[in-house]
Design an enzyme around this catalytic site. Structure first.
Site, PDB file in Angstrom:
ATOM      1  N   LYS A 107     -15.381   4.380  49.855  1.00 45.11           N
ATOM      2  CA  LYS A 107     -15.646   2.963  49.561  1.00 45.11           C
ATOM      3  C   LYS A 107     -15.954   2.869  48.074  1.00 45.11           C
ATOM      4  O   LYS A 107     -17.061   3.158  47.630  1.00 45.11           O
ATOM      5  CB  LYS A 107     -16.817   2.413  50.386  1.00 45.11           C
ATOM      6  CG  LYS A 107     -16.839   0.889  50.339  1.00 45.11           C
ATOM      7  CD  LYS A 107     -18.209   0.275  50.450  1.00 45.11           C
ATOM      8  CE  LYS A 107     -18.998   0.184  49.186  1.00 45.11           C
ATOM      9  NZ  LYS A 107     -18.466  -0.601  48.065  1.00 45.11           N
ATOM     10  N   GLU A 112     -26.873  10.929  44.708  1.00 44.52           N
ATOM     11  CA  GLU A 112     -27.029  11.024  43.251  1.00 44.52           C
ATOM     12  C   GLU A 112     -27.530   9.665  42.808  1.00 44.52           C
ATOM     13  O   GLU A 112     -26.743   8.714  42.705  1.00 44.52           O
ATOM     14  CB  GLU A 112     -25.691  11.346  42.580  1.00 44.52           C
ATOM     15  CG  GLU A 112     -25.059  12.655  43.016  1.00 44.52           C
ATOM     16  CD  GLU A 112     -25.873  13.879  42.653  1.00 44.52           C
ATOM     17  OE1 GLU A 112     -26.804  13.778  41.833  1.00 44.52           O
ATOM     18  OE2 GLU A 112     -25.592  14.950  43.222  1.00 44.52           O
ATOM     19  N   GLU A 142     -35.010   2.301  34.951  1.00 45.93           N
ATOM     20  CA  GLU A 142     -33.745   2.767  34.382  1.00 45.93           C
ATOM     21  C   GLU A 142     -33.054   1.575  33.710  1.00 45.93           C
ATOM     22  O   GLU A 142     -32.839   0.545  34.337  1.00 45.93           O
ATOM     23  CB  GLU A 142     -32.858   3.315  35.500  1.00 45.93           C
ATOM     24  CG  GLU A 142     -31.567   3.886  34.995  1.00 45.93           C
ATOM     25  CD  GLU A 142     -30.726   4.485  36.135  1.00 45.93           C
ATOM     26  OE1 GLU A 142     -30.730   3.931  37.247  1.00 45.93           O
ATOM     27  OE2 GLU A 142     -30.065   5.505  35.877  1.00 45.93           O
TER      28      GLU A 142
END
Ligand code: SIN
Length: 505
Positions: free
Chosen positions: A198, A274, A406
């Protein structure tokens, strides 16, 4: 049958011409070797973030389509055309796919730049980097060795086999539209798994282009399936809960990773994650400042800062602080911002409005909390709606979002420090632990600091560290598992123990 497959594979290795960009752009999903529409016939547009123009339409696939893709992958997993191949035959097939991607490098890079906004030189670099995973895992396919373990009791042999995990679902992000697919699919296919991919809704076209080349490479029907959608939740739900999916590999945000982790719990699925980082980049007094500035720019501004391993917080020791900032300012001012297909462009647009608003709000928040703007800190509507100037900000500290979160954008945040211990403890003061960087010319310091940083990967006097040969992955909430390197295969194999007894009756 196998001879025919290999013959086809070898022919496509050398015989097929380079495809044109138009023949590589697909407008359908890919299930069981067929190009298909969505079960509800809906489509969605893929746009160029540099100018908002539509560059293609792809099916807005549904949970039903995901079920079909999983069924195709399951059937292919056991089909003789795939399950019957030797490791060497799989390796040849992957090498053929690698060669075709290499031959079509320019066209794939153009598609990537159009859908992701990445400067064309970076896209060309990503095709080489992404494809290196196919090459690496084509080689590793032949080295997925089992073991014979010395038995503690007589008349027994203890044997370990490594077998394909099964159907692997690969959910990939928009920031590396090729490499994040090949890093997973290369390993999965090398191990003998089949996959349902996907791709991110912003960048499905690169994925479909390489799926097209996998057909030319002779990879059998159903081994690779691609489900395009901008309604990720129902498709993700099928992938996480289907008993026919053995494992999920996801690269993306920590929040979505946690959700997938939870959704996979009932089925006790293998999961590889990840997730986000908050990378420290430490410049010690002992550093070579020229090299540190070049590394800072490479690490921060690669892909406009939209990289999980991008340096997020720059800690600079007081003895070299002024010199570092002066040189940095000069080099950042020289960065060329513009549409990714323009000549020598180094900074492209942000991927979409949500990213753009996030970056702007983080900078506004830092300004309100008295950070100091050294360069940039403003949008560039004169170039396009999603462009943001390369930015340098000092006096960044908690609770500024630039420090705690982040950033994923072209904003370089600097913090001054006095002592080594202080830098290490502030660097580790985060739930993330993907990458870290530091610059030092002192060998004792290098080993001391490398051991203490709580991250999965460290660049020492280096700003760019990723390579197919090395393990990529994080600690803490930055993820589970490793990709690339020989460790990357482990995510896609089952270890089966055989106890062969009564050998001397
Ligand atoms: C990422 O941002 O997730 C990948 C970056 C890389 O492979 O270097």
């Amino acid at each position: 049958m196998l001879r025919t497959i290999l013959l086809k594979t070898k022919m496509s290795n050398f015989g097929l011409p380079q495809r044109s960009i138009s023949s590589l752009i697909q407008s359908k999903g890919f299930i069981n070797g067929s190009w298909v529409d969505s079960s509800n016939s809906e489509t969605f547009a893929v746009t160029n973030p540099a100018n908002g123009k539509v560059i293609g339409n792809v099916p807005n696939m549904t949970a039903d389509d995901a079920v079909k893709a999983v069924a195709a992958a399951k059937k292919a997993l056991h089909a003789p055309e795939w399950a019957g191949l030797t490791a060497k035959q799989r390796s040849v097939m992957l090498k053929c796919w690698y060669n075709l991607i290499e031959q079509n490098r320019d066209e794939i890079a153009k598609i990537m730049t159009a859908e992701s906004g990445k400067p064309i030189n970076e896209s060309l670099g990503e095709v080489t980097y992404g494809n290196s995973f196919i090459e690496w895992f084509a080689e590793e396919a032949r080295r997925i060795n089992g073991e014979v373990i010395p038995s503690p009791t007589p008349n027994r042999e203890l044997i370990v086999l490594k077998q394909p995990l099964g159907v692997a679902a690969l959910i990939t992000p928009w920031n590396f539209p090729l490499a994040m697919i090949t890093r997973k699919a290369g390993a999965a296919l090398a191990a003998g798994c089949t996959v349902v991919i996907k791709p991110a809704e912003d960048t499905p076209l690169t994925c479909l282009a390489v799926a097209k080349l996998s057909v030319d490479a002779g990879i059998p029907n159903g081994v690779i399936n691609v489900v395009t959608t901008n309604k990720s939740a129902p498709v993700g739900n099928v992938l996480c809960t289907s008993p026919d999916v053995a494992g999920i590999s996801f690269t993306g945000s920590t929040d979505v990773g946690k959700l997938l982790y939870r959704n996979c719990a009932d089925g006790v699925k293998r999961i590889s994650l990840e997730l986000g980082g908050n990378a420290p980049f430490i410049v010690f007094d002992s550093a070579n400042i020229e090299k540190a500035v070049d590394g800072a720019i490479a690490s921060k501004f690669r892909n406009c800062g939209q990289t999980c391993v991008s340096a997020n917080r720059f800690f600079v020791q007081e003895g070299v602080y002024d010199k570092f900032i002066e040189l940095l300012k000069t080099k950042v001012a020289a960065l060329k911002i513009g549409s990714g297909d323009g000549p020598d462009v180094q900074i492209g647009p942000l991927i979409n409005k949500a990213q753009f608003l996030k970056i702007s709000s983080f900078v506004d928040d830092a300004k309100k909390l008295n950070a100091t703007i050294i360069a940039g800190a403003k949008p560039r509507p004169d170039i396009g709606e999603l462009f943001y100037e390369p930015t340098i900000i000092t006096d960044v500290k908690p609770p500024m979002k630039l420090y705690t979160d982040e950033v994923f954008g072209p904003v370089l945040s600097i913090i001054k420090f006095k002592e080594e211990e202080e830098a290490i403890s502030r660097a580790n003061d985060t739930n993330s632990g993907l990458a870290g960087y530091f610059y030092s010319e002192n060998v004792q310091q290098i080993f001391r600091v490398a051991r203490k940083l709580e991250v999965g990967m460290i660049g020492i006097n280096e700003g760019i560290i990723s390579t197919a040969e090395a393990p990529f992955g994080g600690v803490k909430q930055s993820g589970i598992g490793r990709e690339g390197s020989h460790y990357g295969i482990d995510e896609y194999v089952e270890v089966k123990y055989l106890c062969l007894g009564n050998l001397k009756n």
